[in-house]
Design a protein around this motif. Structure first.
Motif, mmCIF file in Angstrom:
data_model
loop_
_atom_site.group_PDB
_atom_site.id
_atom_site.type_symbol
_atom_site.label_atom_id
_atom_site.label_comp_id
_atom_site.label_asym_id
_atom_site.label_seq_id
_atom_site.Cartn_x
_atom_site.Cartn_y
_atom_site.Cartn_z
ATOM 1 N N LEU A 90 8.749 12.712 0.175
ATOM 2 C CA LEU A 90 7.442 12.055 0.066
ATOM 3 C C LEU A 90 7.117 11.397 1.407
ATOM 4 N N VAL A 91 5.854 11.432 1.787
ATOM 5 C CA VAL A 91 5.378 10.673 2.942
ATOM 6 C C VAL A 91 4.250 9.765 2.458
ATOM 7 N N VAL A 92 4.403 8.473 2.696
ATOM 8 C CA VAL A 92 3.403 7.480 2.291
ATOM 9 C C VAL A 92 2.524 7.181 3.498
ATOM 10 N N GLU A 93 1.236 7.506 3.386
ATOM 11 C CA GLU A 93 0.317 7.317 4.506
ATOM 12 C C GLU A 93 -0.110 5.857 4.595
ATOM 13 N N THR A 94 -0.182 5.357 5.817
ATOM 14 C CA THR A 94 -0.658 4.008 6.082
ATOM 15 C C THR A 94 -2.131 4.067 6.461
ATOM 16 N N PRO A 95 -2.986 3.238 5.847
ATOM 17 C CA PRO A 95 -4.413 3.261 6.206
ATOM 18 C C PRO A 95 -4.600 3.059 7.705
ATOM 19 N N PRO A 96 -5.502 3.819 8.326
ATOM 20 C CA PRO A 96 -5.665 3.740 9.789
ATOM 21 C C PRO A 96 -6.105 2.379 10.286
ATOM 22 N N ASP A 97 -6.756 1.578 9.421
ATOM 23 C CA ASP A 97 -7.235 0.266 9.863
ATOM 24 C C ASP A 97 -6.233 -0.851 9.570
ATOM 25 N N ALA A 98 -5.066 -0.518 9.011
ATOM 26 C CA ALA A 98 -4.060 -1.546 8.719
ATOM 27 C C ALA A 98 -3.428 -2.037 10.011
ATOM 28 N N GLU A 99 -3.155 -3.328 10.065
ATOM 29 C CA GLU A 99 -2.589 -3.937 11.269
ATOM 30 C C GLU A 99 -1.067 -3.840 11.251
ATOM 31 N N HIS A 100 -0.551 -2.769 11.801
ATOM 32 C CA HIS A 100 0.889 -2.580 11.957
ATOM 33 C C HIS A 100 1.182 -2.435 13.443
ATOM 34 N N TYR A 101 2.155 -3.196 13.917
ATOM 35 C CA TYR A 101 2.478 -3.175 15.340
ATOM 36 C C TYR A 101 3.986 -3.078 15.542
ATOM 37 N N SER A 102 4.364 -2.348 16.586
ATOM 38 C CA SER A 102 5.755 -2.288 17.015
ATOM 39 C C SER A 102 5.854 -3.080 18.311
ATOM 40 N N VAL A 103 6.711 -4.105 18.326
ATOM 41 C CA VAL A 103 6.804 -4.945 19.511
ATOM 42 C C VAL A 103 8.264 -5.220 19.836
ATOM 43 N N LEU A 393 10.352 10.583 -6.356
ATOM 44 C CA LEU A 393 9.614 10.778 -5.111
ATOM 45 C C LEU A 393 8.945 12.151 -5.079
ATOM 46 N N ARG A 394 9.656 13.172 -5.546
ATOM 47 C CA ARG A 394 9.067 14.507 -5.568
ATOM 48 C C ARG A 394 7.869 14.554 -6.517
ATOM 49 N N THR A 395 7.986 13.868 -7.648
ATOM 50 C CA THR A 395 6.877 13.821 -8.601
ATOM 51 C C THR A 395 5.687 13.085 -8.008
ATOM 52 N N ALA A 396 5.941 11.946 -7.351
ATOM 53 C CA ALA A 396 4.861 11.167 -6.735
ATOM 54 C C ALA A 396 4.166 11.966 -5.645
ATOM 55 N N ALA A 397 4.901 12.822 -4.940
ATOM 56 C CA ALA A 397 4.297 13.647 -3.888
ATOM 57 C C ALA A 397 3.276 14.622 -4.473
ATOM 58 N N ARG A 398 3.483 15.016 -5.755
ATOM 59 C CA ARG A 398 2.577 15.970 -6.397
ATOM 60 C C ARG A 398 1.424 15.291 -7.126
ATOM 61 N N LEU A 399 1.608 13.985 -7.428
ATOM 62 C CA LEU A 399 0.606 13.263 -8.222
ATOM 63 C C LEU A 399 0.054 12.096 -7.406
ATOM 64 N N GLY A 401 -2.194 9.879 -7.906
ATOM 65 C CA GLY A 401 -2.373 8.627 -8.629
ATOM 66 C C GLY A 401 -1.076 7.856 -8.745
ATOM 67 N N LEU A 402 0.011 8.540 -9.076
ATOM 68 C CA LEU A 402 1.310 7.885 -9.183
ATOM 69 C C LEU A 402 1.760 7.367 -7.822
ATOM 70 N N LYS A 403 1.541 8.163 -6.800
ATOM 71 C CA LYS A 403 1.904 7.770 -5.437
ATOM 72 C C LYS A 403 1.168 6.501 -5.018
ATOM 73 N N GLU A 404 -0.138 6.457 -5.285
ATOM 74 C CA GLU A 404 -0.934 5.302 -4.894
ATOM 75 C C GLU A 404 -0.495 4.063 -5.660
ATOM 76 N N LYS A 405 -0.207 4.206 -6.944
ATOM 77 C CA LYS A 405 0.200 3.073 -7.752
ATOM 78 C C LYS A 405 1.572 2.556 -7.342
ATOM 79 N N ALA A 406 2.495 3.462 -7.034
ATOM 80 C CA ALA A 406 3.869 3.073 -6.712
ATOM 81 C C ALA A 406 4.000 2.471 -5.314
ATOM 82 N N PHE A 407 3.149 2.881 -4.382
ATOM 83 C CA PHE A 407 3.303 2.446 -2.993
ATOM 84 C C PHE A 407 2.059 1.748 -2.454
ATOM 85 N N ALA A 408 1.311 1.143 -3.337
ATOM 86 C CA ALA A 408 0.113 0.398 -2.903
ATOM 87 C C ALA A 408 0.514 -0.810 -2.078
#
Length: 408
Positions: A90-103, A393-399, A401-408
């Motif tokens: 599974l790959v969980v996408e991060t919203p492009p406008d989210a403030e994540h920084y590597s420092v 994780l494999r199931t969430a990758a296919r669904l 809605g489940l992915k969004e709910k589990a990794f919101a």
């Protein structure tokens, strides 16, 4: 010496608090045991999430906030779950406008020290405090000096001496888990040697039970003046190169004896043997890392404690809620503490400190519990549980809605 607020410890949380208080015109002094700003530098970078970014923005003056932004690395933040054969679960996408920084921790400390030259006192090894009849507190340091303060903040890390005296029942324990970490140099040549996913964002590797691996790319960012530069030599402290941080963890019993006495080269060889059957690209992360960057990281955690009576002494960050690194949120929780406590200390009352502590205990110890659970899952010996998580994780990758709910 006399000050209104004394901060013991010049780490991320303590310095962020000092920046916020100084910006409000509050009389604050920071006492740091290091002799100079370059002592005990840590060569790994840290992930600042939206919550940590919000705290920094609240506490830093605007020009320094812009400097922080300019010195952060820009890299992918989509989080991957992979098998040890690099099968994508599974790959969980991060919203492009989210403030994540590597420092870089080196750079972040330089940012946080800026403008505090008269406030941060180096070479001050804190020993103990004593209460005074007028409600103030006298701090005693190893060099024989003292400071009288109205309010004392213990920001002196997981082995906090302030906590040990103030809340002696608040424990920090060994989890029985240990990790070995290193830095794989990320260059055009080395990128071609590994799967793109490993350089695209952070990944949790789920090998057979008993082991875990985490890796995350960190892209170099430009320096702004002297901020972002370091005189420290060697690959570990190189502040001007991109790399992938990797960490392999297991219970102590899974590693050979004498781990604490091993050199970086010996630690690298030990991990290479443990991952010998894994995908060649994962093995390359370990084998091509400079041994000077490979180090042992035992995993410890604080034990949540019940509420205590608030006073003019309080704590923040690892000094009270030290957590495992498995969720990568320790620095962000400390920054949240700093911003919240900064607002409370503007009131300057014990009641306001109590409100800070009540809220801090809730989210801080929740993070401790979640982090410990993640660490235990990371090296779980339970084969059925590991198989079940992979199936989820494999199931969430296919669904979606489940992915969004589990990794919101």
């Amino acid at each position: 010496m006399r000050t209104h607020i004394a901060v013991i410890g010049g780490g991320i949380g303590g310095l962020c608090l000092a920046q916020g208080l100084h910006g409000k015109g509050v009389d604050v002094a920071v006492f740091e045991r290091d002799r100079t700003p370059s002592d005990r530098l840590q060569g790994y970078r840290v992930h600042i999430d939206p919550q940590g970014a919000r705290a920094l923005r609240e506490c830093l003056p605007e020009p320094l906030w812009r400097t922080f932004l300019a010195t952060t690395g820009q890299g992918g933040q989509d989080f991957g779950f992979l098998t040890e054969r690099l099968g994508e679960l599974l790959v969980v996408e991060t919203p492009p406008d989210a403030e994540h920084y590597s420092v870089s921790r080196i750079t972040l400390r330089q940012v946080l020290l800026s403008g505090l030259e008269e406030i941060v006192h180096f070479g001050k090894m804190y020993e103990r405090y004593e209460r005074n009849p007028d409600g103030t507190t006298t701090l005693h340091f190893a060099d024989g000096s003292t400071c009288v303060a109205d309010i004392v903040v213990g920001a002196d890390g997981g082995t906090s001496r302030v906590r040990r005296q103030y809340l002696p029942h608040a424990e920090r324990i060994d989890t029985g888990i240990t990790t070995v970490a290193g830095k794989f140099p990320l260059t055009p040549r080395t990128r071609a040697l590994i799967a793109p996913r490993l350089a695209d964002g952070p990944n949790m590797i789920l090998p057979p039970p008993g082991f875990g691996m985490f890796c995350a790319p960190h892209d170099v960012a430009r320096a702004v003046g002297e901020i972002g530069r370091t005189e420290q030599a060697g690959a570990l402290m190189d502040n001007n190169a991109s790399y992938i941080l990797w960490a392999v963890g297991a219970s102590v019993e899974r590693f050979p004896g004498g781990l604490a006495r091993m050199s970086g080269q010996e630690l690298r060889a030990t991990v290479s043997a443990l991952v010998a059957t894994w995908h060649p690209d994962l093995r390359r992360l370990v084998e091509l890392s400079d041994p000077d960057t490979v180090s042992l990281l035992p995993i410890r955690t604080s034990v949540p404690v019940e509420a205590w009576e608030p006073s003019t002494i309080t704590l923040l960050g690892d000094a009270i809620h030290s957590m495992t690194p498995m969720r990568g949120i320790g620095a962000n929780v400390a920054l949240r503490d700093a911003a919240l406590l900064c607002a409370a200390l503007g009131d300057g009352t014990v009641e306001a400190i109590g409100r800070y502590e009540q809220e801090m205990r809730q989210y801080g110890f929740a993070a401790v519990r979640d982090s410990l659970k993640a660490a235990q899952s990371f090296v779980s010996e339970n084969r059925l549980a590991r198989m079940g998580f992979k199936a989820f994780l494999r199931t969430a990758a296919r669904l979606p809605g489940l992915k969004e709910k589990a990794f919101a």
